[in-house]
Design a protein around this motif. Structure first.
Motif, PDB file in Angstrom:
ATOM      1  N   UNK A   1       0.849  -1.185   0.000  1.00 26.32           N
ATOM      2  CA  UNK A   1       0.000   0.000   0.000  1.00 26.32           C
ATOM      3  C   UNK A   1       0.887   1.239   0.000  1.00 26.32           C
ATOM      4  N   UNK A   2       0.505   2.223  -0.795  1.00 28.08           N
ATOM      5  CA  UNK A   2       1.209   3.513  -0.781  1.00 28.08           C
ATOM      6  C   UNK A   2       0.339   4.540  -0.078  1.00 28.08           C
ATOM      7  N   UNK A   3       0.919   5.238   0.891  1.00 21.90           N
ATOM      8  CA  UNK A   3       0.201   6.253   1.648  1.00 21.90           C
ATOM      9  C   UNK A   3       0.557   7.637   1.125  1.00 21.90           C
ATOM     10  N   UNK A   4      -0.452   8.420   0.833  1.00 24.81           N
ATOM     11  CA  UNK A   4      -0.258   9.827   0.490  1.00 24.81           C
ATOM     12  C   UNK A   4      -1.097  10.680   1.429  1.00 24.81           C
ATOM     13  N   UNK A   5      -0.489  11.729   1.953  1.00 20.63           N
ATOM     14  CA  UNK A   5      -1.169  12.611   2.900  1.00 20.63           C
ATOM     15  C   UNK A   5      -1.930  13.692   2.135  1.00 20.63           C
TER      16      UNK A   5
ATOM     17  N   UNK B   1      -7.172  16.405  16.003  1.00 18.44           N
ATOM     18  CA  UNK B   1      -6.485  16.741  14.764  1.00 18.44           C
ATOM     19  C   UNK B   1      -6.044  15.442  14.118  1.00 18.44           C
ATOM     20  N   UNK B   2      -6.198  15.355  12.809  1.00 20.92           N
ATOM     21  CA  UNK B   2      -5.992  14.084  12.131  1.00 20.92           C
ATOM     22  C   UNK B   2      -5.088  14.232  10.915  1.00 20.92           C
ATOM     23  N   UNK B   3      -4.402  13.148  10.595  1.00 23.18           N
ATOM     24  CA  UNK B   3      -3.659  13.030   9.346  1.00 23.18           C
ATOM     25  C   UNK B   3      -4.592  12.314   8.372  1.00 23.18           C
ATOM     26  N   UNK B   4      -5.003  13.033   7.338  1.00 26.01           N
ATOM     27  CA  UNK B   4      -5.968  12.505   6.371  1.00 26.01           C
ATOM     28  C   UNK B   4      -5.189  11.824   5.250  1.00 26.01           C
ATOM     29  N   UNK B   5      -5.325  10.500   5.135  1.00 23.02           N
ATOM     30  CA  UNK B   5      -4.470   9.728   4.245  1.00 23.02           C
ATOM     31  C   UNK B   5      -5.253   9.043   3.130  1.00 23.02           C
ATOM     32  N   UNK B   6      -4.685   9.093   1.928  1.00 26.31           N
ATOM     33  CA  UNK B   6      -5.181   8.321   0.800  1.00 26.31           C
ATOM     34  C   UNK B   6      -4.269   7.114   0.646  1.00 26.31           C
ATOM     35  N   UNK B   7      -4.859   5.914   0.586  1.00 26.23           N
ATOM     36  CA  UNK B   7      -4.081   4.681   0.529  1.00 26.23           C
ATOM     37  C   UNK B   7      -4.403   3.953  -0.766  1.00 26.23           C
ATOM     38  N   UNK B   8      -3.360   3.639  -1.528  1.00 23.98           N
ATOM     39  CA  UNK B   8      -3.517   3.020  -2.837  1.00 23.98           C
ATOM     40  C   UNK B   8      -2.897   1.634  -2.837  1.00 23.98           C
TER      41      UNK B   8
ATOM     42  N   UNK C   1      -6.695   0.486  -6.694  1.00 17.90           N
ATOM     43  CA  UNK C   1      -7.866   0.853  -5.894  1.00 17.90           C
ATOM     44  C   UNK C   1      -7.413   1.677  -4.695  1.00 17.90           C
ATOM     45  N   UNK C   2      -8.247   2.621  -4.289  1.00 15.53           N
ATOM     46  CA  UNK C   2      -7.900   3.538  -3.209  1.00 15.53           C
ATOM     47  C   UNK C   2      -8.941   3.473  -2.096  1.00 15.53           C
ATOM     48  N   UNK C   3      -8.494   3.789  -0.889  1.00 15.49           N
ATOM     49  CA  UNK C   3      -9.413   4.056   0.208  1.00 15.49           C
ATOM     50  C   UNK C   3      -8.787   5.135   1.072  1.00 15.49           C
ATOM     51  N   UNK C   4      -9.562   5.653   1.998  1.00 17.61           N
ATOM     52  CA  UNK C   4      -9.106   6.807   2.767  1.00 17.61           C
ATOM     53  C   UNK C   4      -9.280   6.544   4.254  1.00 17.61           C
ATOM     54  N   UNK C   5      -8.327   7.029   5.038  1.00 21.76           N
ATOM     55  CA  UNK C   5      -8.372   6.771   6.479  1.00 21.76           C
ATOM     56  C   UNK C   5      -7.747   7.942   7.219  1.00 21.76           C
ATOM     57  N   UNK C   6      -8.382   8.352   8.313  1.00 19.71           N
ATOM     58  CA  UNK C   6      -7.853   9.397   9.175  1.00 19.71           C
ATOM     59  C   UNK C   6      -7.138   8.772  10.370  1.00 19.71           C
ATOM     60  N   UNK C   7      -5.984   9.334  10.725  1.00 15.23           N
ATOM     61  CA  UNK C   7      -5.245   8.916  11.913  1.00 15.23           C
ATOM     62  C   UNK C   7      -5.199  10.098  12.880  1.00 15.23           C
ATOM     63  N   UNK C   8      -5.772   9.932  14.061  1.00 13.96           N
ATOM     64  CA  UNK C   8      -5.765  11.014  15.047  1.00 13.96           C
ATOM     65  C   UNK C   8      -4.352  11.211  15.587  1.00 13.96           C
ATOM     66  N   UNK C   9      -3.857  12.449  15.525  1.00 14.75           N
ATOM     67  CA  UNK C   9      -2.501  12.726  15.992  1.00 14.75           C
ATOM     68  C   UNK C   9      -2.482  13.677  17.197  1.00 14.75           C
ATOM     69  N   UNK C  10      -3.638  14.184  17.588  1.00 16.37           N
ATOM     70  CA  UNK C  10      -3.739  15.030  18.784  1.00 16.37           C
ATOM     71  C   UNK C  10      -5.201  15.146  19.156  1.00 16.37           C
ATOM     72  N   UNK C  11      -5.462  15.317  20.462  1.00 13.70           N
ATOM     73  CA  UNK C  11      -6.819  15.558  20.926  1.00 13.70           C
ATOM     74  C   UNK C  11      -7.692  14.317  20.884  1.00 13.70           C
TER      75      UNK C  11
ATOM     76  N   UNK D   1      -2.801  -5.537   5.506  1.00 14.60           N
ATOM     77  CA  UNK D   1      -4.029  -6.305   5.311  1.00 14.60           C
ATOM     78  C   UNK D   1      -5.198  -5.329   5.425  1.00 14.60           C
ATOM     79  N   UNK D   2      -6.122  -5.402   4.500  1.00 15.08           N
ATOM     80  CA  UNK D   2      -7.231  -4.469   4.425  1.00 15.08           C
ATOM     81  C   UNK D   2      -8.485  -5.126   4.999  1.00 15.08           C
ATOM     82  N   UNK D   3      -9.288  -4.339   5.689  1.00 13.32           N
ATOM     83  CA  UNK D   3     -10.534  -4.851   6.239  1.00 13.32           C
ATOM     84  C   UNK D   3     -11.695  -3.976   5.792  1.00 13.32           C
TER      85      UNK D   3
END
Length: 226
Positions: A26-30, A55-62, A71-81, A139-141
């Protein structure tokens, strides 16, 4: 004359989810969200939640391999708060740190248990922006729908050195899916992968503070995908 034999097959219909348990590199792009991070490099990088102070890191995953490549999907990772534990630390940030550590280990072939100075140095980034472009095994779920959100894809777990699938996945070779939501769920005794102890959220300093005077200075570490 136009010869379409060398064209790639069409992608799956828009909105169709990647099947549960698929393995792939998977390739992650912010995707910058307009809010400053904790360091100058992360200026305007983070996304603010509309429901809390998170606050989140908004990531596009390919996906890069197999029948679902591109194929792409998107996921946020909370980095504060966000929600906090009994020590006042951001629960989301602790979880995100474990995920980011695993991504670096997977991308660089580091043994998750390697705590040597050289290994520790590779797990240090000047800013979260340096995660942009990282390629790792995963692994994708399918995250089931709830009252607020439709069903969606997300990372079930990052596949790291020591996991039985790692060598094949990181080499781009096919690995049979291992559904996360299959019933009954696999237990460790049945051969299911157990999350290593180090990947569990650990108490740490509260997530990165927001810097009001941040200025970008991005550069992707050359070792990240070497």
């Amino acid at each position: 004359m136009f010869d379409f034999n060398d064209a790639q097959q069409q992608m799956s219909p828009q909105g169709e989810l990647i099947p549960d348990g698929v393995f792939s590199r998977v390739k992650l792009n912010v995707r910058p969200g307009g809010t400053n991070g904790a360091v100058p490099m992360d200026a305007k990088l983070l996304k603010s939640s509309d429901r809390s102070d998170a606050l989140m890191l908004n990531c596009e995953l390919t996906l890069l391999d197999g029948p679902y490549a591109r194929r792409k999907f998107w996921q946020n990772f909370t980095v504060a708060g966000g929600r906090r534990d009994d020590k006042g630390d951001s629960i989301g940030w602790n979880i995100a740190k474990s995920s980011f550590r695993a991504m670096i280990d997977s991308a660089t072939g580091l043994d998750p248990k390697d705590e040597t100075p050289a290994a520790c140095a590779k797990r240090k980034l000047e800013g979260l922006r340096q995660l942009d472009g990282i390629v790792f095994a995963a692994r994708i779920m399918i995250e089931p729908k709830n009252d607020d959100y439709a069903a969606s894809n997300r990372i079930a777990n990052v596949v790291v050195p020591g996991d039985p699938e790692y060598a094949k996945v990181i080499a781009g070779q096919p690995v049979p899916p291992d559904p996360v939501n299959a019933a009954p769920r696999k237990s460790r005794a049945d051969g299911g992968a157990a999350a290593p102890a180090w990947s569990q959220p650990q108490a740490s300093a509260q997530g990165p503070a927001v810097s009001p005077e941040a200025k970008p200075a991005a550069s992707i570490p050359q070792w990240l995908n070497s």
